[in-house]
Design a protein around this motif. Structure first.
Motif, short mmCIF file in Angstrom:
data_model
loop_
_atom_site.label_atom_id
_atom_site.label_comp_id
_atom_site.label_asym_id
_atom_site.label_seq_id
_atom_site.Cartn_x
_atom_site.Cartn_y
_atom_site.Cartn_z
N THR B 264 0.82 -1.20 0.00
CA THR B 264 0.00 0.00 0.00
C THR B 264 0.86 1.25 0.00
O THR B 264 0.68 2.15 -0.81
N ILE B 265 1.82 1.28 0.92
CA ILE B 265 2.66 2.45 1.05
C ILE B 265 3.46 2.68 -0.22
O ILE B 265 3.60 3.81 -0.69
N GLY B 267 2.61 1.97 -3.22
CA GLY B 267 1.70 2.58 -4.18
C GLY B 267 1.50 4.05 -3.92
O GLY B 267 1.59 4.89 -4.82
N LEU B 268 1.26 4.37 -2.65
CA LEU B 268 1.01 5.77 -2.30
C LEU B 268 2.25 6.63 -2.52
O LEU B 268 2.15 7.82 -2.81
N THR B 269 3.42 6.00 -2.36
CA THR B 269 4.67 6.74 -2.46
C THR B 269 4.91 7.27 -3.86
O THR B 269 5.56 8.29 -4.04
N GLY B 271 3.19 8.86 -5.87
CA GLY B 271 2.80 10.27 -6.01
C GLY B 271 3.82 11.21 -5.41
O GLY B 271 4.23 12.19 -6.04
N SER B 272 4.27 10.89 -4.19
CA SER B 272 5.21 11.81 -3.56
C SER B 272 6.54 11.79 -4.30
O SER B 272 7.28 12.77 -4.30
N TYR B 316 -0.55 10.28 -12.58
CA TYR B 316 -0.77 10.11 -11.16
C TYR B 316 -2.10 9.40 -10.90
O TYR B 316 -2.19 8.47 -10.10
N ASN B 320 -2.77 5.75 -9.19
CA ASN B 320 -3.68 5.53 -8.07
C ASN B 320 -4.73 4.48 -8.41
O ASN B 320 -5.08 3.65 -7.58
N VAL B 323 -3.24 1.04 -8.20
CA VAL B 323 -3.10 0.62 -6.80
C VAL B 323 -4.46 0.18 -6.24
O VAL B 323 -4.59 -0.88 -5.63
N ASP B 324 -5.50 0.99 -6.52
CA ASP B 324 -6.84 0.65 -6.02
C ASP B 324 -7.32 -0.68 -6.56
O ASP B 324 -7.92 -1.48 -5.84
N TYR B 327 -5.66 -3.57 -4.85
CA TYR B 327 -6.27 -3.87 -3.55
C TYR B 327 -7.54 -4.64 -3.73
O TYR B 327 -7.81 -5.60 -3.01
#
Lengths: 298, 336
Positions: B264-265, B267-269, B271-272, B316, B320, B323-324, B327
């Protein structure tokens, strides 16, 4: 007479006892969390420096003295001087005032936007919720810095516009959190009873739902203060934020880039200042979040 | 909900959101007062020249027509000419984006490996020196501004030690590999061009490390806490009680389950990292999309800014979405 005052006073103490107990427990958790103490000390020092900057240095942040340019760190100039002979320590101290200004204003504006959007969406639900949350999604579809860059550049790069730009991209997490809280709160019986007494939607939202959303938003606010400083410094570094000769830390790091080979101190110290303050906010934010965590609390 | 219905719903939603994103981008570029024409021609250009350039760029038309042109162009990837480079914006994006993608992917690889190793070590040796080190590293890592760490790395590895190059994707005299994906590392591997591969690798190390530092910290942190949770579970006690070796318990039993939050992290990373790439590219003169947009912004080059920003938002959103969907495939409870 005096007897009755004493009586009401003890009554008041009695009434407030759970709160005092709670605060004592919070203090206890805080003292046990070493990293949170470090964070508190850093932020305390940061505030102190921002308030008393002029008393802590004999120099002025923007007076040039070309005969002293690019001096290495010494007892006279602990962090050296920059290409215009300005004392870097002095500029960093004054820069803390800019940093704190950015953090406070951005926090206020973005939490106002976020909470209003979130509470409205959560309270009304349905189509209002759908529209407001899709708008939030649109803002979340950008990497934050990129959107802030675009706002800042088009408004015209300066400190005030940078603050507006960061606020405009920073409200989304608060909107999501306060929406979730509002959704949870609006189903509670006490809201029902207030409504049956004839309170308007506006009144229920602002006096009864909104206060309940404050505490989770506050945790998020402290957690994000570090990020705000980093974003602001990044914009300053790119030339899209505060402009020279402002002693904004990101601008100072960028100033030193051309002198990196032989005068490493020009960029290094302002960057160190950013890192330490952000570290302080992160430690403090983590500490507050841990203290609010019910699993730790009881 | 059926997984395909879920994906379809998310796709439709994404189209809606992207339309809104296009509106925001257009709003930023056109409604907010900044004057690209005078930025281009200088302040004292004669009126008729300004008029002519305005007409040429279509800025004299009503906003609604300009908006229509922008949206219809964006759908087919036509953002007009860049005022700065005089190329079609889409062509510029095709040139610059692979550099950003390469940098980001390489940074993710570095930070995933280092982050998971640190996180596991620190959970297994809880409250030992390695744990303290890794926790301090994590919290310091997220606090350092990426442009500053970049400069420090340059100072150390380029100026002081001279081990690694400072700028660009390749040495000046190295000829880029044949264009397949535009990512030099991958292209040179595919064409078996080892000299270029080595050169590209030397150039990407510093920026990718600077960029990955932030992600490393958060990955290490997440892995540590989820690993600690898993190690408390009873099946781990059972595995230990059976007499399995420590390595087997950790690698085969604990690690797999603890990796779910880590995925999860990661995937979220992404973007950053795209965000950090803007700054990293500026520090290391890396010819990527972030630097392209930054320069476009400083020159008020509307078309490249609108095109580039919209493109980044598109990438981006896709990331996302992926990633969704992952999951949803892994965990049916997420399909709401």
């Amino acid at each position: 007479m005096s007897k009755s005052t004493a009586k009401t006073k003890t009554g008041w103490v009695q009434l407030m006892r759970p709160y005092f107990e709670d605060m004592k427990h919070t203090m206890y958790l805080w003292r046990r969390n070493k990293l949170a103490i470090v964070g508190t000390i850093i932020i305390g020092a940061f505030l102190f420096i921002a308030i008393f900057a002029p008393l802590l240095t004999p120099y002025q942040p923007d007076v040039q003295n070309l005969s002293n340019k690019l001096l290495p760190p010494s007892s006279e100039h602990p962090f050296g001087t920059d290409q215009f002979g300005r004392d870097i320590l002095c500029r960093i101290l004054y820069g803390s005032r800019i940093a704190i200004q950015i953090v406070l204003i951005v926090t206020v504006i973005s939490s106002l936007i976020g909470i209003s959007v979130g509470v409205t969406a959560g309270y009304f639900g349905g189509i209002v919720d759908e529209i407001l949350m899709r708008i939030t999604d649109m803002f979340l579809a950008f990497p934050r810095l990129v959107l802030a860059m675009a706002f800042a550049a088009m408004l015209g790069p300066n400190l005030a516009n940078m603050i507006i730009a960061i606020s405009l991209v920073n409200w989304t997490p608060y909107a999501r959190i306060s929406r979730a809280e509002a959704l949870r709160v609006k189903g509670q019986p006490y809201i029902e009873s207030i409504r049956s007494m004839g309170a308007s939607n506006f009144r229920i939202m602002f006096s009864h739902v909104l206060p309940m959303t404050i505490s989770p938003v506050l945790v998020q606010l402290t957690l994000r203060m570090g990020t705000i400083i980093i974003t602001a410094a990044g914009l300053g570094f790119l030339g899209l934020g505060a402009q020279p000769p402002s002693p904004e830390w990101g601008v100072m790091v960028s100033d030193g880039r051309s002198y990196l080979i032989d005068q490493w101190w020009v960029s290094t110290f302002p960057g160190l200042a950013i890192a330490i303050v952000v570290l302080g906010f992160n430690l403090l934010g983590d500490g507050i979040r841990d203290m609010m965590d019910p699993r730790l609390r009881r | 909900m059926n997984i395909w219905t879920y994906i379809l719903k998310r796709l439709l939603l994404m189209i809606l959101v992207l339309f809104g994103v296009a509106c925001i981008v257009f709003f930023i570029a056109h409604v907010i007062p900044a004057d690209p024409i005078s930025a281009m021609l200088g302040g004292n250009a004669p009126d008729e020249v300004i008029k002519r350039v305005e007409a040429q760029l279509g800025y004299d038309q009503p906003l609604i027509i300009q908006f229509y042109n922008f949206i219809t162009g964006a759908v087919v990837g036509d953002f007009g000419l860049s005022l700065r480079t005089n190329n079609p914006v889409m062509q510029d994006i095709n040139n610059y984006f692979p550099a950003t993608l390469e940098l980001t992917i390489f940074a993710i690889i570095i930070s995933t490996v280092v982050g998971i190793v640190l996180g596991v070590l620190s959970a297994v040796h809880r409250n030992k020196i390695i744990d303290h080190f890794s926790r301090i590293f994590s919290i310091v890592g997220v606090s350092m501004p990426v442009f500053w760490t970049g400069l420090l790395l340059l100072l150390l590895f380029y100026y002081r030690l001279g081990w690694l190059p400072a700028a660009g994707r390749l040495d000046f005299f190295t000829i880029p590999p044949d264009h397949i994906t535009g990512m030099y590392l991958l292209d040179s591997l595919l064409t078996g061009n080892w000299e270029v591969f080595k050169d590209a690798l030397r150039h990407i190390l510093l920026p990718a490390f600077a960029l990955g530092l932030l992600a490393t910290a958060s990955i290490a942190r997440t892995t540590r806490s989820s690993m600690l949770d898993v190690l408390k579970q009873e099946y781990i006690t059972t595995a230990k009680a059976k007499g399995l070796k420590k390595n087997v318990v950790i690698n085969r039993h604990a690690l797999r389950n603890s990796l779910i939050p880590t995925v999860t992290i990661i995937g979220l990373t992404f973007g950053s990292l795209l965000e950090g790439a803007v700054l990293t590219e500026t520090v290391f003169s890396w010819p990527g999309l972030g630097r392209y947009i930054t320069q476009g912004l400083l020159f008020l080059d509307y078309n490249s800014v609108m095109g580039g920003t919209l493109y980044i938002a598109f990438v981006y959103s896709i990331a996302n979405l992926v990633v969704d969907i992952l999951y949803a495939v892994l965990d049916p409870r997420m399909r709401t």
